[in-house]
Design a protein around this motif. Structure first.
Motif, short mmCIF file in Angstrom:
data_model
loop_
_atom_site.label_atom_id
_atom_site.label_comp_id
_atom_site.label_asym_id
_atom_site.label_seq_id
_atom_site.Cartn_x
_atom_site.Cartn_y
_atom_site.Cartn_z
N PHE A 11 0.93 -0.71 0.35
CA PHE A 11 0.31 -0.40 0.16
C PHE A 11 0.93 0.98 -0.06
N TYR A 12 0.05 2.49 -0.04
CA TYR A 12 0.43 3.72 -0.03
C TYR A 12 -0.22 4.48 1.13
N LEU A 13 0.49 5.69 1.60
CA LEU A 13 -0.04 6.29 2.60
C LEU A 13 -1.13 7.06 1.85
N LYS A 14 -1.50 7.72 0.82
CA LYS A 14 -3.04 7.54 0.35
C LYS A 14 -3.80 6.37 1.11
N ASP A 15 -3.12 4.90 1.00
CA ASP A 15 -4.10 3.93 0.45
C ASP A 15 -4.59 4.03 2.34
N ILE A 16 -3.89 4.06 3.28
CA ILE A 16 -4.03 3.88 4.37
C ILE A 16 -5.18 5.02 4.87
N TYR B 281 8.21 -4.41 11.07
CA TYR B 281 7.40 -5.45 10.41
C TYR B 281 6.62 -4.74 8.60
N LEU B 282 7.00 -3.67 8.20
CA LEU B 282 7.28 -2.92 7.13
C LEU B 282 7.87 -2.82 6.35
N SER B 283 7.88 -2.89 4.91
CA SER B 283 9.59 -3.01 4.05
C SER B 283 8.86 -1.41 3.14
N THR B 284 9.77 -0.55 2.48
CA THR B 284 9.59 0.57 2.03
C THR B 284 10.11 0.58 0.33
N GLU B 285 9.58 0.73 -0.18
CA GLU B 285 10.10 0.70 -1.88
C GLU B 285 9.81 2.06 -2.69
N LYS B 286 10.62 2.79 -2.70
CA LYS B 286 10.74 4.65 -3.00
C LYS B 286 10.11 4.47 -4.73
N GLU B 287 8.90 4.85 -4.98
CA GLU B 287 8.22 4.99 -6.23
C GLU B 287 8.61 6.57 -6.50
N GLY B 288 9.37 6.88 -7.31
CA GLY B 288 9.15 8.41 -7.54
C GLY B 288 9.00 9.41 -6.07
N ILE C 147 6.87 9.10 -3.85
CA ILE C 147 5.97 8.06 -2.53
C ILE C 147 7.36 7.01 -2.48
N PHE C 148 6.64 6.56 -0.98
CA PHE C 148 6.52 5.30 -0.98
C PHE C 148 5.29 4.41 -0.61
N LYS C 149 6.02 2.86 -1.42
CA LYS C 149 5.13 1.65 -0.95
C LYS C 149 5.69 1.33 0.11
N TYR C 150 4.93 0.93 1.18
CA TYR C 150 4.87 -0.56 1.90
C TYR C 150 4.42 -1.83 1.60
N THR C 151 5.29 -2.90 2.10
CA THR C 151 4.25 -3.68 1.91
C THR C 151 5.23 -4.77 3.56
N ALA C 152 3.88 -5.37 4.10
CA ALA C 152 4.44 -5.66 5.22
C ALA C 152 4.56 -7.33 5.23
N ILE C 153 5.86 -7.67 5.56
CA ILE C 153 6.95 -8.39 6.05
C ILE C 153 7.10 -9.39 6.82
N VAL C 154 6.23 -9.06 8.30
CA VAL C 154 6.13 -9.78 9.06
C VAL C 154 4.50 -10.81 8.59
N PRO C 155 4.14 -12.04 8.91
CA PRO C 155 2.81 -12.40 8.45
C PRO C 155 2.13 -12.03 9.64
N LEU C 156 0.90 -11.99 9.36
CA LEU C 156 -0.26 -12.02 10.96
C LEU C 156 -0.33 -13.27 11.46
N GLU C 157 0.14 -14.73 10.44
CA GLU C 157 -0.48 -15.61 11.60
C GLU C 157 1.64 -15.37 12.27
N GLU C 158 2.59 -14.72 12.42
CA GLU C 158 3.29 -15.03 13.02
C GLU C 158 3.67 -14.48 14.25
N TYR C 159 2.83 -12.82 13.60
CA TYR C 159 2.94 -12.12 15.15
C TYR C 159 1.18 -12.74 16.10
#
Length: 162
Positions: free
Chosen positions: A23-28, A54-61, A63-75
C-alpha cells in the motif's frame, strides 16, 4: 526473524496493513475508519514499523510503497508464545484449562481437533494462588507467626553485632 512487541496503536494499524498487504500512504488514509488520524501521525507510525521490521519500503518516484513483511500468523504465534511464557508457565494445558473454564472453547470443539482422544472433563483450577494472595491478603496464622519469629531472629542478630 525476530519479532518485537507492538503498542496497541501500532497493532491497530498493522491489522489494516495486513489486509492491504502492499500500500501507499494515501491507501491507508482512505481505508482507515473514522475518526481518521492526521497524515503525519500515520507517517510516524509507518517509520516506526519499518524500523521494527514489520514493514518494508520501496521508493517509487517521490512516494513510498509499503509492504507488510511480518505475516499476521507469525505475529499471532509470537503473542501466544509470549502469553504462554508470561502467564501460563509455558503450559498449553493451563491455557486449554482456562479456555474451557471460561467457555471460550467447548469439549465438542476440542474433539474436532483430536477425534480419537477420549475427552474427560478437565480439572480446572478455580483460583490462581498468586492472584488469590494479591486479591485476598489475609495472612495465615502460621505464616504470620513465622514472620514474627524471623523478625525476632533479625533483632537478635543486630544486638549480637552491637
Amino acid at each position: 526473524m525476530k519479532i518485537n512487541h507492538l503498542t496497541s496503536a501500532e497493532e491497530n494499524l498493522m491489522k489494516l496493513f495486513w489486509k492491504l498487504e502492499s500500500f501507499y500512504l494515501k491507501d491507508i488514509m482512505e481505508q482507515h475508519p473514522e475518526p481518521k488520524p492526521h497524515q503525519n501521525t500515520v507517517s510516524t507510525y509507518l517509520k516506526i514499523l519499518v524500523e521494527k521490521g514489520y514493514l518494508s519500503t520501496e521508493k517509487e518516484g517521490r512516494i513510498f510503497k509499503y509492504t507488510a513483511i511480518v505475516p499476521l500468523e507469525e505475529y499471532r504465534k509470537f503473542l501466544l508464545r509470549e502469553l504462554s511464557h508470561n502467564f501460563f508457565d509455558n503450559s498449553g494445558r493451563e491455557i486449554l484449562n482456562l479456555l474451557l473454564h471460561e467457555n471460550l472453547i467447548s469439549q465438542e470443539t476440542l474433539k474436532e481437533f483430536n477425534p480419537s482422544a477420549e475427552t474427560k472433563p478437565l480439572k480446572v483450577k478455580e483460583e490462581f494462588e498468586y492472584a488469590n494472595e494479591i486479591l485476598n491478603p489475609k495472612k495465615d496464622k502460621k505464616k504470620g507467626k513465622e514472620k514474627e519469629k524471623d523478625k525476632e531472629k533479625k533483632k537478635k542478630k543486630k544486638k549480637e553485632k552491637e
